[in-house]
Write an enzyme that holds these catalytic residues in place. Structure first.
Site, PDB file in Angstrom:
ATOM      1  CG  HIS A 127      -1.763   1.211   1.298  1.00  0.00           C
ATOM      2  ND1 HIS A 127      -2.651   1.595   0.309  1.00  0.00           N
ATOM      3  CD2 HIS A 127      -1.814   2.193   2.241  1.00  0.00           C
ATOM      4  CE1 HIS A 127      -3.220   2.737   0.654  1.00  0.00           C
ATOM      5  NE2 HIS A 127      -2.726   3.107   1.811  1.00  0.00           N
ATOM      6  CE  LYS A 190      -9.669   7.966  -1.041  1.00  0.00           C
ATOM      7  NZ  LYS A 190      -9.372   6.544  -1.204  1.00  0.00           N
ATOM      8  NE  ARG A 192     -10.536   5.969   2.641  1.00  0.00           N
ATOM      9  CZ  ARG A 192     -11.357   5.256   1.866  1.00  0.00           C
ATOM     10  NH1 ARG A 192     -12.654   5.409   1.971  1.00  0.00           N
ATOM     11  NH2 ARG A 192     -10.860   4.398   0.995  1.00  0.00           N
ATOM     12  CG  ASP A 216      -6.441   2.701  -5.719  1.00  0.00           C
ATOM     13  OD1 ASP A 216      -5.330   2.891  -5.177  1.00  0.00           O
ATOM     14  OD2 ASP A 216      -7.510   3.047  -5.188  1.00  0.00           O
TER      15      ASP A 216
HETATM   16  C1  R5P Z   1      -6.539   3.933  -0.256  1.00  0.00           C
HETATM   17  O1  R5P Z   1      -5.625   4.683   0.013  1.00  0.00           O
HETATM   18  C2  R5P Z   1      -6.376   2.744  -1.156  1.00  0.00           C
HETATM   19  O2  R5P Z   1      -5.368   2.943  -2.098  1.00  0.00           O
HETATM   20  C3  R5P Z   1      -7.691   2.409  -1.857  1.00  0.00           C
HETATM   21  O3  R5P Z   1      -8.046   3.484  -2.683  1.00  0.00           O
HETATM   22  C4  R5P Z   1      -8.784   2.146  -0.853  1.00  0.00           C
HETATM   23  O4  R5P Z   1      -8.367   1.228   0.118  1.00  0.00           O
HETATM   24  C5  R5P Z   1     -10.031   1.611  -1.541  1.00  0.00           C
HETATM   25  O5  R5P Z   1     -11.021   1.411  -0.598  1.00  0.00           O
HETATM   26  P1  R5P Z   1     -12.565   1.437  -0.986  1.00  0.00           P
HETATM   27  O6  R5P Z   1     -12.734   0.538  -2.188  1.00  0.00           O
HETATM   28  O7  R5P Z   1     -13.249   0.914   0.240  1.00  0.00           O
HETATM   29  O8  R5P Z   1     -12.919   2.851  -1.275  1.00  0.00           O
END
Ligand code: R5P
Length: 310
Positions: A127, A190, A192, A216
């Site tokens: 990650h 983005k 959160r 991603d």
């Molecule tokens: C976040 O930093 C990761 O790279 C992904 O974008 C994230 O984990 C995706 O999660 P979800 O599908 O729940 O939005």
């Protein structure tokens, strides 16, 4: 060189072993009635280089514990060295304290794996690159970008491509892909507001009339990607293809993907979610077994792993 498969992704382990022309180590991995993990190695591995393949995917705690117990069993069976091959390294998203008084689980998990007795880690698209530094043993972090670039060149016969990072954390990965397919990039800003919820604030770059490729590392609930696709379409993007390494696909993710304007989502087999993916017409899986097995071969032969990506 021998390969031991944990139970989290038997299909990938078998594919890796097939590529290496090896049989999986004869073992017995099961659960006691109360859920505790039992691991028994049924062949001599004294003095061998052992690669234990286990993604710490859902159920993350069980799969992690199983990995630790496999490593312990290998260490006590006098393996010469143990490489933990963790195609999907779970608990990686808690890699810093975003709010006070929280854990840094990526560091804790790194300590657990090292203390269990692993000598080396092989993973794919961690990650965050700095997780390598959470370990005091060597870490080889492989990238799916070359595979994705090949897939794009072969399958998306569209002009005017632009690579899109779904958040700022993904910019480096997006730039790497754009270099390989010779495109420009755009970045989504983005936010959160709460765990598991995401909102698109802004798009940096012009996506109007462009064919977008979002890249991603993880798709979990699907919120990030589905919102990103909607925002791109609202700004006049044409087709949107999505490339994701780790198909976590929790909860309603498949349903959200099917309902969305995603043209196609391409993912890999680091997590065995083939049953869920089978319910979707939009998702295609490409295998990382050839790349992971090649890296394992190079580790066993002490040759360069990084040159795989030149
Ligand atoms: C976040 O930093 C990761 O790279 C992904 O974008 C994230 O984990 C995706 O999660 P979800 O599908 O729940 O939005």
């Amino acid at each position: 060189m021998k390969v031991l498969a944990g139970t989290s992704n038997l299909k990938l382990s078998k594919d890796i072993a097939r590529q290496l022309k090896l049989k999986l180590v004869n073992s017995n991995i099961k659960r006691f009635a109360d859920g505790e993990v039992y691991v028994e190695i049924n062949e001599n591995i004294r003095g061998n280089s052992i690669f234990v393949v286990q993604s710490t995917s859902n159920p993350a705690n069980d799969n992690l514990m199983e990995l630790l117990i496999c490593i312990d069993a290998l260490r006590r069976s006098s393996a010469k060295n143990i490489t933990a091959v963790i195609p999907y390294f779970g608990y990686a998203r808690q890699d810093r304290k975003v709010v006070p008084r929280t854990a840094i689980s990526a560091k804790l998990v790194s300590n657990l794996i090292t203390n269990a007795g692993a000598n080396r880690i092989l993973s794919v698209d961690l990650h965050a690159g700095q997780i390598q530094g959470f370990f005091d043993i060597p870490v080889d972090n492989l990238f799916s970008t070359p595979l994705f670039a090949r897939h794009i060149k072969k399958n998306i016969k569209l002009n005017n491509l632009i690579c899109v990072a779904p958040d700022v954390g993904g910019v480096e990965r997006t730039r790497a892909l754009s270099r390989r397919i010779n495109s420009s990039i755009a970045i989504i800003d983005k936010r959160r507001p709460a765990p598991g919820k995401s909102e698109v604030m802004n798009i940096v770059g012009n996506v109007k009339n462009k064919n977008c490729v979002i890249v991603d590392d993880i798709i979990d609930s699907g919120g990030t990607i589905v919102n990103a696709v909607k925002a791109l379409k609202d700004k006049g993007a044409k087709d949107v293809h999505v490339y994701i390494t780790h198909a976590v696909l929790s909860g309603e993710a498949i349903y959200k993907i099917e309902k969305s304007q995603i043209k196609k989502l391409i993912t890999t087999d680091t997590i065995d979610n083939s049953k869920k993916v089978g319910r979707s017409k939009k998702i295609e899986i490409i295998s990382l077994a050839p790349m992971i097995s090649e890296a394992m071969k190079r580790i066993a032969n002490s040759t360069s792993v990084s040159s795989l990506f030149k």
